[in-house]
Write an enzyme that holds these catalytic residues in place. Sequence first.
Site, mmCIF file in Angstrom:
data_model
loop_
_atom_site.group_PDB
_atom_site.id
_atom_site.type_symbol
_atom_site.label_atom_id
_atom_site.label_comp_id
_atom_site.label_asym_id
_atom_site.label_seq_id
_atom_site.Cartn_x
_atom_site.Cartn_y
_atom_site.Cartn_z
ATOM 1 C CG ASP A 62 39.442 39.408 47.435
ATOM 2 O OD1 ASP A 62 38.825 38.980 46.453
ATOM 3 O OD2 ASP A 62 39.605 38.750 48.480
ATOM 4 C CD GLU A 96 37.270 39.486 37.913
ATOM 5 O OE1 GLU A 96 37.840 38.395 37.708
ATOM 6 O OE2 GLU A 96 36.203 39.838 37.372
ATOM 7 C CD1 TRP A 97 37.559 35.662 43.793
ATOM 8 C CD2 TRP A 97 35.651 36.835 43.649
ATOM 9 N NE1 TRP A 97 37.485 36.486 44.885
ATOM 10 C CE2 TRP A 97 36.325 37.221 44.828
ATOM 11 C CE3 TRP A 97 34.430 37.428 43.340
ATOM 12 C CZ2 TRP A 97 35.819 38.194 45.688
ATOM 13 C CZ3 TRP A 97 33.918 38.391 44.205
ATOM 14 C CH2 TRP A 97 34.607 38.760 45.354
ATOM 15 N N GLY A 98 37.241 35.695 38.238
ATOM 16 C CA GLY A 98 36.773 35.416 36.882
ATOM 17 C C GLY A 98 35.355 35.887 36.639
ATOM 18 C CG ASP A 144 38.134 31.887 47.363
ATOM 19 O OD1 ASP A 144 38.334 32.656 46.393
ATOM 20 O OD2 ASP A 144 38.039 32.278 48.548
HETATM 21 C C1 GLA Z 1 38.510 35.967 48.727
HETATM 22 C C2 GLA Z 1 39.724 35.573 47.874
HETATM 23 C C3 GLA Z 1 40.603 34.624 48.675
HETATM 24 C C4 GLA Z 1 41.039 35.293 49.962
HETATM 25 C C5 GLA Z 1 39.829 35.745 50.763
HETATM 26 C C6 GLA Z 1 40.223 36.613 51.951
HETATM 27 O O1 GLA Z 1 37.685 34.878 48.971
HETATM 28 O O2 GLA Z 1 39.310 34.990 46.688
HETATM 29 O O3 GLA Z 1 41.729 34.227 47.923
HETATM 30 O O4 GLA Z 1 41.870 36.392 49.653
HETATM 31 O O5 GLA Z 1 38.943 36.520 49.959
HETATM 32 O O6 GLA Z 1 39.132 37.088 52.655
#
Ligand code: GLA
Length: 386
Positions: free
Chosen positions: A151, A184-186, A206
């Site tokens: 993450d 890293e969410w893009g 997410d």
């Molecule tokens: C981030 C990630 C999620 C999950 C949470 C856990 O938000 O994007 O997929 O792993 O952390 O805390």
Amino acid sequence: MSASFPTTLVLLLVLGLGAVHRPLDNGLARTPPMGWNSWNHFHCDVSAQLIKETADALVASGMRDAGYQYVVIDDCWQVARDRAGRLVADSARFPGGIKPLADYVHAKGLKFGIYTDAGRRTCQGRPGTYGSEEIDARTFAEWGVDYVKEDWCNAEGLDAPTQYAKFRDALAKAGRPIVFSICEWGSNRPWEWGPRTGNLWRTTGDIGDRWASMIAILDLTTQYALAAGPGAWNDPDMLEVGNGGMTDDEYRAHFSLWAVMAAPLMAGNDVRAMPPATREILVNNEVVAVDQDTLGAPGMLVQEPALDLQVWSKPLADGSRAVVLLNRSGLQTVIAASWRAIGLTGPARVRDLWAHRDLGPFTGRFSATVPAHGVVMVSITPVRGG
Ligand code: GLA
């Protein structure tokens, strides 16, 4: 003879692009990874018991045999580091630590995955891997980990491509084949450096267990379809199928669209207590086969006959297309896919992948009634010599 300036420039460009697009060569994830992850349903409420019961249920429900392989504990399993700097699991929730749990999962014919964070602490404030890349990779390898999700919380001031490459190299050095999942969410254009760094990379923030969230992620992720291929996949996040926030039609759409994108299929529900409708979605082997097709070509939006009505098409290794008719509107309606849009000519056989039924030969176009917030998903196979 020395190369002229333009020749050198072209050569550099080609080599440079090659470097960008050359996927990480760890031999893993030749098709999108499939498995289960604790986060979407259980959040921090993870334990050895949950993981064992989940592994048992993956076997009993037929999910393992349908292809779900990696059982991944997400955030909150870790509480500290010991004197040697090794990560320590919560001893109340994971008595005996992680290794025996990985052994249990392996004994079920499954693979075992774990979560960490490239920053100083995880998103839930647990110890992060920053500065401990080598020891964490070694620890995971010793425990028998087969998949690591890393993450990006608490990473202020750090450079994502650098940090993820550091962990990629540490994993390679640890000497165990481990699927590397970049999360890293893009936020740092991972579709550019992800392919040479990890086996999959999140494209967005997410997912939420809602139609609008799922559709927003579809629209964002499809922009990067060309970055994906065997060994290196766009990750539009884990599945919400069965978590209760969408209707079964919506979950069928979610599952079909993830398959057509060649997305990782990581179930995120409580598989120990699944209604039959949820199970039937997750183990639909015809839809899973589209996701797992060996060509590894992600599908694209090819036609938008009207506002909110779309045709998505994914080329398959045998020359067929998987086609999703997607109704984003709130009213049931007819959607037609034209052969021109999906790149076919002549007669073709159409099979409904949710009804498990051959619909017969069609020429030029195929249309079907599609439920509100739903899909019809078919395979379309050219009739040779027809
Ligand atoms: C981030 C990630 C999620 C999950 C949470 C856990 O938000 O994007 O997929 O792993 O952390 O805390």
